[in-house]
Scaffold this active site. Sequence first.
Site, short mmCIF file in Angstrom:
data_model
loop_
_atom_site.label_atom_id
_atom_site.label_comp_id
_atom_site.label_asym_id
_atom_site.label_seq_id
_atom_site.Cartn_x
_atom_site.Cartn_y
_atom_site.Cartn_z
N LYS A 46 0.84 -1.26 0.06
CA LYS A 46 0.05 0.09 0.01
C LYS A 46 0.92 1.27 -0.09
O LYS A 46 1.66 1.47 0.84
CB LYS A 46 -0.86 0.09 1.24
CG LYS A 46 -2.13 -0.50 1.13
CD LYS A 46 -3.06 -0.35 2.29
CE LYS A 46 -4.15 -1.19 2.49
NZ LYS A 46 -5.22 -0.66 3.65
N GLU A 90 0.58 -0.72 16.24
CA GLU A 90 0.33 -1.88 15.33
C GLU A 90 0.67 -3.38 15.28
O GLU A 90 -0.03 -4.24 15.07
CB GLU A 90 0.75 -1.68 13.81
CG GLU A 90 0.62 -0.12 13.44
CD GLU A 90 -0.68 0.21 12.77
OE1 GLU A 90 -1.50 -0.84 12.64
OE2 GLU A 90 -0.85 1.21 12.04
N LYS A 131 0.98 -9.92 8.75
CA LYS A 131 0.82 -9.04 7.57
C LYS A 131 0.90 -9.93 6.34
O LYS A 131 0.00 -9.80 5.37
CB LYS A 131 1.71 -7.97 7.52
CG LYS A 131 1.25 -6.84 6.42
CD LYS A 131 1.05 -5.55 6.96
CE LYS A 131 0.52 -4.83 5.67
NZ LYS A 131 0.61 -3.52 5.89
N GLU A 190 -7.44 -5.82 -0.78
CA GLU A 190 -8.36 -5.41 0.28
C GLU A 190 -9.84 -5.67 -0.47
O GLU A 190 -10.59 -4.39 -0.27
CB GLU A 190 -7.99 -3.87 0.59
CG GLU A 190 -8.68 -3.92 2.14
CD GLU A 190 -8.10 -2.61 2.74
OE1 GLU A 190 -6.76 -2.37 2.90
OE2 GLU A 190 -8.89 -1.73 3.03
N1 LIG Z 1 1.30 1.37 3.56
C1 LIG Z 1 0.95 0.78 4.91
O1 LIG Z 1 0.30 -0.07 4.77
C2 LIG Z 1 1.02 1.60 6.01
C3 LIG Z 1 0.79 0.89 7.31
C4 LIG Z 1 0.85 1.69 8.57
C5 LIG Z 1 1.13 2.93 8.40
N2 LIG Z 1 1.29 3.73 7.11
C6 LIG Z 1 1.71 4.98 7.07
O2 LIG Z 1 2.92 5.31 7.76
C7 LIG Z 1 3.10 6.53 8.45
C8 LIG Z 1 3.58 6.49 9.80
O3 LIG Z 1 4.94 5.81 9.72
P1 LIG Z 1 5.92 6.11 11.06
O4 LIG Z 1 5.19 6.12 12.27
O5 LIG Z 1 7.10 5.28 10.63
O6 LIG Z 1 6.36 7.55 10.92
P2 LIG Z 1 7.54 8.57 10.18
O7 LIG Z 1 7.81 8.02 8.61
O8 LIG Z 1 7.02 10.09 10.15
O9 LIG Z 1 8.56 8.35 11.12
C9 LIG Z 1 8.68 8.76 12.44
C10 LIG Z 1 9.76 9.71 12.73
O10 LIG Z 1 10.90 8.94 12.99
C11 LIG Z 1 11.98 9.53 12.14
N3 LIG Z 1 12.83 8.39 11.70
C12 LIG Z 1 12.58 7.11 11.04
N4 LIG Z 1 13.65 6.32 11.13
C13 LIG Z 1 14.28 6.86 12.22
C14 LIG Z 1 15.45 6.19 12.81
N5 LIG Z 1 16.05 4.90 12.54
N6 LIG Z 1 16.29 6.64 13.78
C15 LIG Z 1 15.70 8.08 14.42
N7 LIG Z 1 14.71 8.79 13.73
C16 LIG Z 1 14.03 8.05 12.54
C17 LIG Z 1 11.45 10.08 11.05
O11 LIG Z 1 12.14 10.91 10.25
C18 LIG Z 1 10.34 10.76 11.61
O12 LIG Z 1 10.44 12.04 12.34
C19 LIG Z 1 2.04 7.21 8.26
O13 LIG Z 1 1.71 8.11 7.19
C20 LIG Z 1 1.01 5.87 7.93
O14 LIG Z 1 -0.20 6.39 7.27
C21 LIG Z 1 1.20 3.03 6.01
#
Ligand SMILES: NC(=O)c1ccc[n+]([C@@H]2O[C@H](COP(=O)([O-])OP(=O)(O)OC[C@H]3O[C@@H](n4cnc5c(N)ncnc54)[C@H](O)[C@@H]3O)[C@@H](O)[C@H]2O)c1
Length: 438
Positions: free
Chosen positions: A217, A259, A301, A311
């Site tokens: 996705k 999650e 998953k 889906e």
């Molecule tokens: N495609 C899918 O099936 C699916 C599933 C769940 C969530 N999502 C999407 O994922 C997003 C949320 O992802 P997230 O929680 O990873 O948020 P994000 O990508 O914003 O990362 C969170 C923070 O961590 C930082 N970061 C990343 N890796 C790091 C590391 N190793 N060390 C330090 N900082 C780091 C990022 O720069 C950011 O500031 C949402 O947009 C959500 O809609 C998509």
Amino acid sequence: MAASASSLLAAAASSSCAAISPRIPRGAPAAASVPSPSHHSCPSLRASPARRHQSRFVASVAPTMQPPAESRVSTVVDVDLGDRSYPIYIGAGLLDEPDLLQRHVHGKRVLVVTNTTVAPLYLEKVTWALTHNNRNVSVESVILPDGEKYKDMDTLMKVFDKAVESRLDRRCTFVALGGGVIGDMCGFAAAAFLRGVNFIQIPTTLMAQVDSSVGGKTGINHPLGKNLIGAFYQPQCVLIDTDTLNTLPDRELASGIAEVVKYGLIRDAPFFEWQEKNMSALLAREPSALAYAIKRSCENKAEVVAQDEKESGLRATLNLGHTFGHAIETGLGYGAWFHGEAIAAGTVMAADMSHRLGWIDESIKKRVVDILEEAKLPITPPETMTVEKFKSIIAVDKKVADGLLRLILLKGPLGSCVFTGEYDRKALDETLHAFCNN
Ligand SMILES: NC(=O)c1ccc[n+]([C@@H]2O[C@H](COP(=O)([O-])OP(=O)(O)OC[C@H]3O[C@@H](n4cnc5c(N)ncnc54)[C@H](O)[C@@H]3O)[C@@H](O)[C@H]2O)c1
């Protein structure tokens, strides 16, 4: 907007139901034998090479995708999608293994998509892994601003600008290096650039390692709703180097746990029970606990995606808590709460509604609240989310089809769920009024 939201929710009230019966996934341990982090089959993330090799665990591997014998890969989970199948490599130090990455690169040009936070931490390492002993490959990178609020069309265009300016052709490979925001955007860019180029996921948050990097996705947000613009587009591989979690702040780690909890609730009761016993180990980042949580989440998953890639049914159950959660993210402004934080509060609301409908016991609702609270996640929506705000945002949720809102709710014993709309509007109203101001 509010009027149409009301009629939509009313329509949902009279819709039919499709229940998913409780299901223990293939290969899940019986409840009594759920492995504890200290003695399950995943090796310590800091194990010596010899120890790693001895205890290497392979969940399911396509024959052509085996890592080298001396690899640090502790687990390979295969996403079985016919000719679009791909491996998820999980282990510590995998970015030190150039071969793992290079075998999935197509062509001679690579575009790494990352952000201003992750680039200083891992871009050099990834560039090294792509080019080590491999002079044929040249690597470009595009460094996007960091944050959910940049998961939009303008930022996506920066990826296309870089790809076009660099004269990348159809044989190039995009590499997503970062959390879920980068993975979703890079994947969507790969799906659209020249009508589709190869891409690789290198997830660096727990959220991305347990969920967003797997299953194809991809997409961006619209100001009126989360992830409304996107495509299903599978990567060539997912490379999870668990060492990248060492730099992840605690709040982001907790966000990913939301999650992990979801998989237990919807389809894997033994995994949920394991989480109840091991939450403190997860929060303390015990390597074996994190490795097991990532492995089991990816297996869950992968099993769901293999059965329902686009889906049409089963995969929707992965959206437990997401209708409420996405409304919180949209209503607050993208990035104010982390995705997992919004999903945690949304999951409690879904459990509350399930209980009001008589579908789950009070004890299950309490366990949902307790585990998310222990993970230091919110269990109520923010005060600014009023009943009407929820209703108006929910009306444009992706899970609306033919005018009906599909809410994913819990039904039956732990590890079970139901999807679509066999609920009455009263229960939804009651839940919204219980959690929100008018
Ligand atoms: N495609 C899918 O099936 C699916 C599933 C769940 C969530 N999502 C999407 O994922 C997003 C949320 O992802 P997230 O929680 O990873 O948020 P994000 O990508 O914003 O990362 C969170 C923070 O961590 C930082 N970061 C990343 N890796 C790091 C590391 N190793 N060390 C330090 N900082 C780091 C990022 O720069 C950011 O500031 C949402 O947009 C959500 O809609 C998509």
